[in-house]
Scaffold this active site. Structure first.
Site, short mmCIF file in Angstrom:
data_model
loop_
_atom_site.label_atom_id
_atom_site.label_comp_id
_atom_site.label_asym_id
_atom_site.label_seq_id
_atom_site.Cartn_x
_atom_site.Cartn_y
_atom_site.Cartn_z
N ASP A 196 -6.96 -2.45 10.79
CA ASP A 196 -5.78 -2.86 11.57
C ASP A 196 -5.89 -2.50 13.05
OD1 ASP A 196 -4.09 -1.93 8.65
OD2 ASP A 196 -4.16 -3.96 9.46
N HIS A 222 -7.85 6.36 6.78
CA HIS A 222 -7.92 5.51 5.58
C HIS A 222 -8.09 6.40 4.36
CE1 HIS A 222 -9.15 2.26 2.90
NE2 HIS A 222 -8.65 1.44 3.81
N HIS A 240 0.36 0.60 5.47
CA HIS A 240 -0.55 -0.37 4.85
C HIS A 240 -0.69 -1.58 5.78
CE1 HIS A 240 -2.75 -2.42 1.79
NE2 HIS A 240 -1.80 -2.73 0.94
C1 SDX Z 1 -4.70 -0.55 5.29
O1 SDX Z 1 -6.13 1.15 0.93
C2 SDX Z 1 -6.63 0.19 1.59
O2 SDX Z 1 -7.72 -0.31 1.30
C3 SDX Z 1 -5.75 -0.34 2.69
C4 SDX Z 1 -6.36 -1.41 3.58
C5 SDX Z 1 -6.60 -2.70 2.84
O3 SDX Z 1 -7.43 -3.49 3.30
O4 SDX Z 1 -5.87 -2.97 1.85
O5 SDX Z 1 -7.57 -0.93 4.13
C6 SDX Z 1 -5.42 -1.75 4.73
O6 SDX Z 1 -3.63 -0.26 4.85
C7 SDX Z 1 -5.38 0.28 6.35
C8 SDX Z 1 -4.54 1.53 6.76
C9 SDX Z 1 -3.47 1.10 7.76
N1 SDX Z 1 -2.57 2.23 8.07
C10 SDX Z 1 -2.60 2.87 9.23
O7 SDX Z 1 -3.41 2.65 10.11
C11 SDX Z 1 -1.47 3.89 9.41
C12 SDX Z 1 -2.04 5.19 10.02
N2 SDX Z 1 -2.89 5.84 9.04
C13 SDX Z 1 -2.26 6.67 8.09
O8 SDX Z 1 -0.95 6.89 8.00
C14 SDX Z 1 -3.15 7.21 6.98
O9 SDX Z 1 -4.38 7.46 7.52
C15 SDX Z 1 -3.28 6.33 5.76
C16 SDX Z 1 -1.94 5.96 5.23
C17 SDX Z 1 -4.03 5.09 6.10
C18 SDX Z 1 -4.05 7.11 4.70
O10 SDX Z 1 -3.23 8.14 4.28
P1 SDX Z 1 -3.78 9.27 3.24
O11 SDX Z 1 -5.08 8.88 2.66
O12 SDX Z 1 -2.65 9.62 2.33
O13 SDX Z 1 -4.11 10.46 4.19
P2 SDX Z 1 -3.04 11.57 4.62
O14 SDX Z 1 -1.78 10.90 5.10
O15 SDX Z 1 -2.94 12.58 3.53
O16 SDX Z 1 -3.77 12.20 5.91
C19 SDX Z 1 -4.77 13.19 5.73
C20 SDX Z 1 -4.65 14.05 6.99
C21 SDX Z 1 -3.23 14.54 7.24
O17 SDX Z 1 -3.31 15.77 7.93
P3 SDX Z 1 -3.13 17.15 7.07
O18 SDX Z 1 -1.77 17.04 6.36
O19 SDX Z 1 -4.29 17.19 6.10
O20 SDX Z 1 -3.18 18.23 8.12
O21 SDX Z 1 -5.01 13.27 8.14
C22 SDX Z 1 -3.87 13.14 8.99
C23 SDX Z 1 -2.65 13.50 8.19
O22 SDX Z 1 -1.63 14.07 9.02
N3 SDX Z 1 -3.82 11.74 9.42
C24 SDX Z 1 -3.53 11.32 10.64
C25 SDX Z 1 -3.63 9.93 10.60
N4 SDX Z 1 -3.95 9.55 9.38
C26 SDX Z 1 -4.07 10.67 8.63
N5 SDX Z 1 -3.22 12.00 11.78
C27 SDX Z 1 -2.99 11.25 12.88
N6 SDX Z 1 -3.07 9.90 12.92
C28 SDX Z 1 -3.40 9.20 11.80
N7 SDX Z 1 -3.47 7.90 11.85
#
Ligand code: SDX
Length: 431
Positions: free
Chosen positions: A367, A310, A269
């Site tokens: 971010d 996201h 997050h």
């Molecule tokens: C913020 O919610 C909000 O509005 C948040 C926010 C706000 O203003 O409040 O926008 C702020 O928190 C932005 C997000 C910051 N986080 C990151 O940048 C961390 C990296 N991103 C992730 O870990 C992930 O994308 C999340 C946590 C942001 C979202 O997670 P989800 O929706 O639970 O998605 P997921 O983990 O289920 O991923 C779906 C797929 C997976 O692959 P499969 O299991 O389907 O094969 O996408 C892949 C994940 O492995 N994936 C990534 C990835 N993000 C998702 N693979 C590589 N790198 C990534 N960054």
């Protein structure tokens, strides 16, 4: 709300089926929602870990269309607010639902300005922390402790108390944030200055010192203000949902915001902005990008591209676009060459043309570029998530107030229980 009906048919194992009619409500924008409230009486729960398909509340504050990359605050597109508005005006909009008149804005700014100081006793709280304490740890502790000082604004049923608490939180977060930074570098705390605007005042408290007058660059102050604005609110994200849940038990607003700060800290997050810069530093050179992209795609490697992906945006995060443009402008105006910006741009290009990221709809989020600007403004990496918390405070407070001023019940989800069925106690001899 216009009401349609959904019928849920549950086909039991014994060839009977249960039909449950559920009301469907339509909002002004976005998907319709199915009200599942009466499922419990029919012996069922919904199951939605991570709340991917769950609307936890009704709200009029912020709307996100993840497919189109749209973000509206009280109907106004984030791009327009970032270009034409400022942070405190956006705070007024989020809290009150309309853009302020000139008089309303002046009165609001005055009220915030005159609440920026913290009780002198709060200064002693910092001495209990180690100098190398993470500033987010300090923010969790000190903001939660504010309720020990402001009993006169914790009657949540009193609209005036809620308004005073809102002003206190929005006004004091920058002061406490700057104090956590000053404490970490062993410099004296700087008192806020009422002759400076919100963001310039924050920079004064961060980088000023008692030995000489503060010189605040308007370019840096404007960039800082735009960063606060871009982080102001984002619908029912993890930290805002945490604030709503804490508030639903009628906890005081300072405790609720402290809970939001704690939830924001995680690298999934708000902690991602700090993680992005650490990742870019680790990549170190555009020649190593392919190696890290391959790791991000490797199921056996826990590494993720920080700042990418996201839960809601399956298109560009509109804030990331504004942030990327601001990064170019700020670094150019300050004459700063940051290798990380070039690495970030190249990483974005490579990732967005890679089948893995295209198929999973992973785009840069808020971010991804913010840390590059913050670093150019002189903000240390450990303070990046604190900056996010300062900007997001108004969103947390607006959602808390929207809930408390309406009808609400304590949030109390259920579960799918897969543990032991009832069994008798075994004496130690029987185990
Ligand atoms: C913020 O919610 C909000 O509005 C948040 C926010 C706000 O203003 O409040 O926008 C702020 O928190 C932005 C997000 C910051 N986080 C990151 O940048 C961390 C990296 N991103 C992730 O870990 C992930 O994308 C999340 C946590 C942001 C979202 O997670 P989800 O929706 O639970 O998605 P997921 O983990 O289920 O991923 C779906 C797929 C997976 O692959 P499969 O299991 O389907 O094969 O996408 C892949 C994940 O492995 N994936 C990534 C990835 N993000 C998702 N693979 C590589 N790198 C990534 N960054």
């Amino acid at each position: 709300m216009a009401e349609k009906t959904a019928t849920l048919s549950i086909h039991q194992g014994d060839n009977t089926s249960l039909e449950i009619d559920l009301p469907v409500y339509q909002g002004s924008l976005g998907p319709d929602v199915v009200d599942v409230g009466k499922l419990t009486a029919q012996g069922h729960f919904t199951f939605d870990p991570g709340f991917t398909s769950t609307a936890s509340c009704e709200s009029q504050i912020t709307y996100i269309d993840g497919e189109k990359g749209v973000l509206l605050h009280r109907g106004y597109p984030i791009e327009q607010l970032a270009e034409h508005s400022d942070y405190l005006e956006t705070c007024y909009l989020l809290l009150n639902g309309e853009l302020p008149s000139a008089e309303q804005k002046e009165a609001f700014v005055d009220m915030v300005t005159n609440h920026t100081m913290v009780h002198e006793q709060i200064r002693t709280f910092f001495n209990g922390f180690r100098r190398d304490a993470h500033p987010m740890a300090i923010m969790c502790g000190v903001v939660g402790a504010l309720s020990a000082f402001y009993h006169d604004s914790t009657d949540i049923s009193d609209p005036h108390h809620r308004e005073v608490a809102a002003f206190r939180l929005i006004a004091k977060m920058p002061t406490i944030a700057a104090m956590s930074y000053k404490f970490s570098i062993g410099q004296p705390f700087m008192y806020p200055r009422n002759d400076l605007d919100y963001s310039a005042n924050f920079l004064h408290m961060m980088f000023g010192n008692p030995c000489e007058p503060s010189v605040i660059s308007p370019t840096i102050a404007r960039a800082m203000d735009r960063i606060f604005l871009l982080h102001a609110d984002h619908e029912q994200n993890a930290s805002t949902s945490t604030v709503r849940l804490a508030g639903s038990s009628q906890a005081n607003p300072f405790a609720c915001i402290a809970a939001g700060i704690a939830a924001l800290w995680g690298p999934s997050h708000g902690g991602a902005n700090e993680a992005v810069v650490k990742m870019l530093d680790e990549i170190g050179d555009v020649s190593r990008i392919d190696e890290f992209v391959a790791r991000a795609k490797d199921k056996n490697d826990p590494f993720r591209l920080m700042g990418f992906g996201h839960r809601v945006y399956k298109n560009f995060d509109p804030r990331a676009k504004v942030m990327k443009q601001a990064a170019d402008e700020v670094l150019a105006e300050l004459g700063i060459q940051d290798e990380n910006l070039e690495i970030a741009k190249r990483l974005e290009e490579i990732a967005l043309s890679d089948e893995y990221f295209i198929e999973k709809k992973l785009y840069p989020n808020v971010d991804f570029y913010s840390g590059i600007i913050l670093k150019a403004l002189g903000i240390p990496t450990s303070m990046f998530t604190v900056i996010f918390a300062v900007g997001r405070t108004v969103g947390w407070v607006a959602h808390w107030n929207e809930m408390i001023s309406g009808s609400y019940r304590i949030g109390r989800p259920r579960q799918l229980y897969t543990g032991y069925q009832s069994r008798d106690y075994l004496s130690v001899e029987q185990r």
